[in-house]
Design an enzyme around this catalytic site. Structure first.
Site, PDB file in Angstrom:
ATOM      1  N   HIS A   1       0.841  -1.192   0.000  1.00 22.63           N
ATOM      2  CA  HIS A   1       0.000   0.000   0.000  1.00 22.63           C
ATOM      3  C   HIS A   1       0.873   1.238   0.000  1.00 22.63           C
ATOM      4  CE1 HIS A   1      -3.234   2.759   0.972  1.00 22.63           C
ATOM      5  NE2 HIS A   1      -4.038   1.792   0.569  1.00 22.63           N
TER       6      HIS A   1
ATOM      7  N   ASP B   1      -7.972  -5.497   0.014  1.00 24.21           N
ATOM      8  CA  ASP B   1      -8.453  -6.361  -1.067  1.00 24.21           C
ATOM      9  C   ASP B   1      -8.068  -7.818  -0.878  1.00 24.21           C
ATOM     10  OD1 ASP B   1      -9.721  -4.383  -2.568  1.00 24.21           O
ATOM     11  OD2 ASP B   1      -7.806  -3.688  -3.352  1.00 24.21           O
TER      12      ASP B   1
END
Ligand code: CMC
Length: 424
Positions: A302, A359
């Site tokens: 991320h 996700d």
């Protein structure tokens, strides 16, 4: 805090420094180009603040996420999605009366104009539902053009929130050739969506409360994430004073990409690939580390989190709970857990602070709920809608906002003489 000083070619520019409410420090570089002629170069905006915002706070190092000051862990546990929509868009939690009115509005506006149903007929059966969602959201602007007064904007915000789930469910029904199921006013936001997805006219259908509650949590966890790719897109498009529907449709397109919201679909495809390849996790971890390969561990890493993504933590736990409650045993959950374990003990991932993101586990819950893989990113979009709207609104109301127009460093040819085509 004292001004920052930047020196270039003997010219020192003093740049104002601002501090956010959580102590984040930013240098206002607006003046720098005027004084020196130089711009700041920051591909991918990794260190560029595009705005000030009071919507969401993230501390990526500590793994903290807060909507309007409320910790994501508390909201995901306690709240209902419409309440979170209200909070993000209006800045405060609603009172009971305000929430009741808001829910009523979301219910009242959830039908789409009958003529819009014809639009679905124009898409091929293979159309990706994200393309349909984005097109349909943009076409809402043809039915509800923005007027001059603020009232239309407020009404359009409610319309968008209410109709997006209907559009998403209709897109799914279209893809499997089933008749559309209309919203039912007595159902909650989440239950209404589940009903429109899975009910068929010929048979009675009762929404399983496990599905309703799992969806509520998933929507909340996706509701906002400050200046991510799609939200920034919404702001950039909206900064030209494009209308709400057009700006959000652009955000939906940005979300679709596999490095952003499209990762949830790619995670399941990757887990299936690994499972079908004899569960050889190590092979795929090695491939993800290999700089000559394009392969990445989808659902890992991320831009902001250099610690566990708090949403992934909540979802990993929810995954076990939801699958147990639904009595589903999904071999992909075992693949995911083993892959996570192998990756997290590997120095490549440790050194780069690569952890599972939101996700990684969401797709396994969607699968257990019976939602098809190509609808996963649509689910993300439904959740992210209030965040996009909150940022669009904040941007519109911010007197300091100007049209988004970054600069560049030109690296092409210098001036050349044009030669007529017959003489080349
Ligand atoms: N697998 C293998 N290596 C990775 C991964 C990954 N998933 N993610 C980052 N890296 C490596 C990358 O190769 C780079 O290594 P090096 O320093 O040796 O060049 C380093 O880690 C930093 O990566 P980056 O690409 O510079 O990081 P970024 O901030 O530009 O990209 C990201 C962030 C999310 C796009 C990236 O981590 C990624 O592609 N992850 C997989 C896709 C994914 O799961 N996306 C969903 C993000 S969460 C939901 C959302 O909000 O969109």
């Amino acid at each position: 805090m004292a001004n920052a000083k930047l020196e270039l070619n003997g010219t020192t520019t003093e740049l104002p420094v601002m501090t956010g409410t959580e102590g984040e420090v930013g240098i206002d570089i607006g003046k720098f180009r005027k004084d020196t002629g130089a711009i700041m170069l920051d591909p991918g905006f990794g260190n560029t603040g595009s705005c000030t915002s009071a919507v969401t706070f993230i501390d990526g190092e500590a793994g903290i996420l807060r909507y309007r000051g409320y910790n994501i862990e508390d909201i995901a546990e306690e709240a209902r999605f419409p309440e979170v929509c209200y909070l993000l868009i209006n800045g405060q939690l609603p009172t009971k009366d305000q929430l009741e009115q808001f829910r009523e509005d979301l219910t009242y506006h959830s039908l789409i104009h009958e003529d819009m149903k014809k639009f679905f007929e124009g898409f091929p059966p293979t159309a990706h539902p994200m393309a349909i969602l984005s097109s349909m959201v943009c076409s809402l602007s043809t039915y509800y053009p923005e007027g001059r007064d603020g009232e239309d904007v407020e009404l359009n915000i409610v319309r968008l929130l209410a109709k997006a789930k209907t559009i998403a469910a209709f897109a799914y029904k279209k893809s499997i050739g089933q008749p559309f199921i209309y919203p039912r006013n007595e159902l909650s936001y989440a239950a209404n969506f589940v009903n429109m997805m899975f009910a068929v006219p010929a048979e009675p259908y009762e929404v399983n409360p496990v599905l309703e509650s799992a969806l509520n949590k998933l929507l909340i966890l996706h509701a906002d994430h400050e200046q991510n790719c799609s939200t920034s897109t919404v702001r950039v498009v909206g900064s030209s004073q494009a209308n709400l529907f057009a700006s959000i449709a652009a955000g939906i397109c940005a979300l679709w990409g596999p490095l952003h919201g499209g990762a949830n679909q790619k995670v399941i495809e990757m887990l299936e690939l690994i499972k079908n390849d004899g569960n050889d996790y190590k092979k795929y971890v090695a491939l993800a580390k290999d700089k000559d390969s394009d392969f990445r561990l989808m659902g890992f890493g991320h831009r902001v989190y250099k610690n566990f993504d708090p949403r992934a933590r909540i979802l990993k736990k929810a995954c076990d709970e939801v699958l147990a409650e639904l009595g589903v045993k999904d071999p992909l959950l075992d693949v995911a857990k083993s892959l996570e374990e192998v990756a997290l003990s590997d120095s490549y991932f440790k050194d780069r602070n690569l952890y599972p993101n939101v996700d990684f586990y969401s797709g396994i819950i969607y699968r257990a709920m019976g939602i098809p893989t190509n609808m996963f990113t649509v689910m993300f979009a439904l959740g992210r809608l209030p965040g996009w709207i909150a940022h669009w609104k904040e941007m519109r109301d911010d007197p300091a906002m100007r049209i988004s127009r970054p600069r560049q460093i030109y690296t092409g040819e210098t001036v050349r003489e044009f030669v007529d085509i017959n003489k080349r």
